[in-house]
Design a protein around this motif. Structure first.
Motif, short mmCIF file in Angstrom:
data_model
loop_
_atom_site.label_atom_id
_atom_site.label_comp_id
_atom_site.label_asym_id
_atom_site.label_seq_id
_atom_site.Cartn_x
_atom_site.Cartn_y
_atom_site.Cartn_z
N GLU A 151 24.60 -84.92 57.61
CA GLU A 151 23.39 -84.33 58.11
C GLU A 151 23.85 -83.04 59.09
O GLU A 151 23.16 -82.04 59.13
N ASN A 153 26.56 -81.17 58.80
CA ASN A 153 27.06 -79.95 58.03
C ASN A 153 26.00 -79.26 57.57
O ASN A 153 25.85 -77.88 57.22
N GLN A 154 24.93 -80.14 57.08
CA GLN A 154 23.53 -79.46 56.57
C GLN A 154 22.86 -78.45 57.79
O GLN A 154 22.51 -77.40 57.55
N ARG A 155 22.88 -78.96 58.95
CA ARG A 155 22.36 -78.26 60.18
C ARG A 155 23.16 -76.85 60.29
O ARG A 155 22.58 -75.76 60.68
N ASN A 158 22.53 -74.43 57.45
CA ASN A 158 21.08 -73.72 57.95
C ASN A 158 21.13 -72.79 59.18
O ASN A 158 20.59 -71.77 59.18
N ILE A 204 24.09 -73.33 51.86
CA ILE A 204 22.96 -74.29 52.31
C ILE A 204 22.84 -75.54 51.07
O ILE A 204 22.38 -76.40 51.18
N ALA A 207 25.39 -78.17 51.09
CA ALA A 207 25.29 -78.95 52.15
C ALA A 207 24.26 -79.94 51.85
O ALA A 207 24.37 -81.00 52.30
N GLU A 208 23.21 -79.50 51.20
CA GLU A 208 22.22 -80.64 50.75
C GLU A 208 22.53 -81.34 49.81
O GLU A 208 22.18 -82.72 49.53
N ASP A 210 25.60 -82.41 49.26
CA ASP A 210 26.69 -83.35 50.08
C ASP A 210 25.86 -84.41 51.06
O ASP A 210 26.16 -85.47 50.70
N LEU A 211 24.57 -83.98 51.46
CA LEU A 211 23.79 -84.99 52.04
C LEU A 211 23.06 -85.90 51.20
O LEU A 211 23.28 -87.23 51.57
#
Length: 333
Positions: A151, A153-155, A158, A204, A207-208, A210-211
């Motif tokens: 999470e 890493n996703q932020r 972004n 992005i 990262a999504e 991976d989440l």
């Protein structure tokens, strides 16, 4: 964001270490009790073999006087050979269990010397809260930490789309510049990213992914843990019921077949003929653990006895010392 992601990665690694320790301890316990089971199996088969040999000796005497058929004696000999084969397999299983346990504790050269001395733990059925127990497992905590890391890493990915506007001011004092130029120079600059051709879509999207993978891994780990606990509870329940049947039904029926009964609670419905039992009763090894005088003429004697000795409170037993001294005691619990 990068610091938070790194901290969650460290937490996940620590929980992985704890989960590895949990698995090693579980495997060590299993290896130890495998050895204990192999030892007891070997003892039981040795006792059965000795009993069969005595039975065959008695059968051969009966065969000589014509009280039994030769085929019955031959069948007994075949059964004895089967038990001896089982004994050899039990010995191999015990040696294998010794090797496995020695490997786990780093004593491979002393494998043949290992011997399990503890008794079996008391079987107890508990109503466990699976959700609470699962949430406390290190592997689930590690999966949760990796989800939080994904999470973060996703932020962070972004955040790459955020247009950072940079302002810069510059002052320079430089005497002796070109003619007509002053000694002081002042400058200003502004930088605005346009993102005309690239907006970090790849970072992005990765990262999504991976989440989502971390969330799926956490769900799979949770489902696997709940299934593992359910299987363990089912195995424990089945084992408990089997032990209970042996203690309350199978052994009782076997003793009835031998003519055993409880004279303190039975009610005869016909005339009885009572004769001394002599030395036919079961004998077990025991050691005195504690002698406590409850009164001048009342003693409580605590014994460490063979686990095969089964009894009920209210029965009595006869203790025979090495010097053939015999005393009778009532079993309290």
């Amino acid at each position: 964001l990068r610091m938070a992601s790194a901290q969650n990665a460290v937490k996940a690694s620590n929980y992985d270490l704890k989960d590895t320790e949990r698995q090693l301890i579980s495997n060590l316990n299993a290896a130890y009790y495998d050895l204990l089971l192999a030892q007891e199996t070997e003892k039981i088969l040795a006792t059965n073999s000795a009993s069969y040999e005595k039975t065959i000796q008695a059968a051969e005497l009966r065969l000589k006087v014509g009280d039994i058929a030769a085929s019955d004696v031959a069948r007994m000999r075949v059964d004895l050979l089967k038990i001896q084969n089982d004994m050899r397999q039990a010995k191999a299983n015990r040696e294998k269990a010794q090797t496995n346990l020695a490997y786990m504790i780093g004593q491979e050269n002393e494998a043949s010397q290992l011997y399990a001395e503890d008794r079996w733990p008391v079987a107890a059925i508990q109503n466990l809260n699976k959700s609470k127990n699962v949430d406390a497992r290190p592997d689930l905590l590690a999966a949760e930490a990796r989800t939080k890391q994904a999470e973060e890493n996703q932020r962070l990915a972004n955040a790459l789309k955020t247009r950072d506007v940079n302002l810069a001011l510059q002052y320079q004092h430089f005497p002796g510049q070109l003619p007509g130029a002053g000694e002081n120079t002042i400058g200003a600059a502004i930088s605005i990213p346009l993102f005309t051709n690239y907006e970090y879509q790849g970072e992005i999207a990765r990262a999504e992914v991976d989440l989502n993978s971390a969330i799926e891994a956490k769900q799979q780990a949770r489902a696997s843990a709940i299934s593992e606990i359910a299987r363990a509870e089912a195995d424990l329940q089945a084992s408990y019921e089997k032990v209970n049947r042996f203690d309350t039904q199978i052994l009782t029926e076997a003793q009835k077949a031998l003519g055993y009964f409880l004279p303190c609670v039975c009610v005869p419905n016909a005339n009885l003929s009572i004769v001394p039992v002599g030395e036919v009763g079961d004998r077990y090894e025991a050691a005195a653990r504690e002698i406590e005088y409850l009164a001048p003429d009342v003693v409580r004697l605590s014994l460490d006895h063979d686990p095969a000795f089964k009894y009920r409170p209210g029965q009595f037993l006869e203790l025979i010392a090495n010097n053939d001294l015999k005393r009778h005691y009532s079993i309290a619990r």
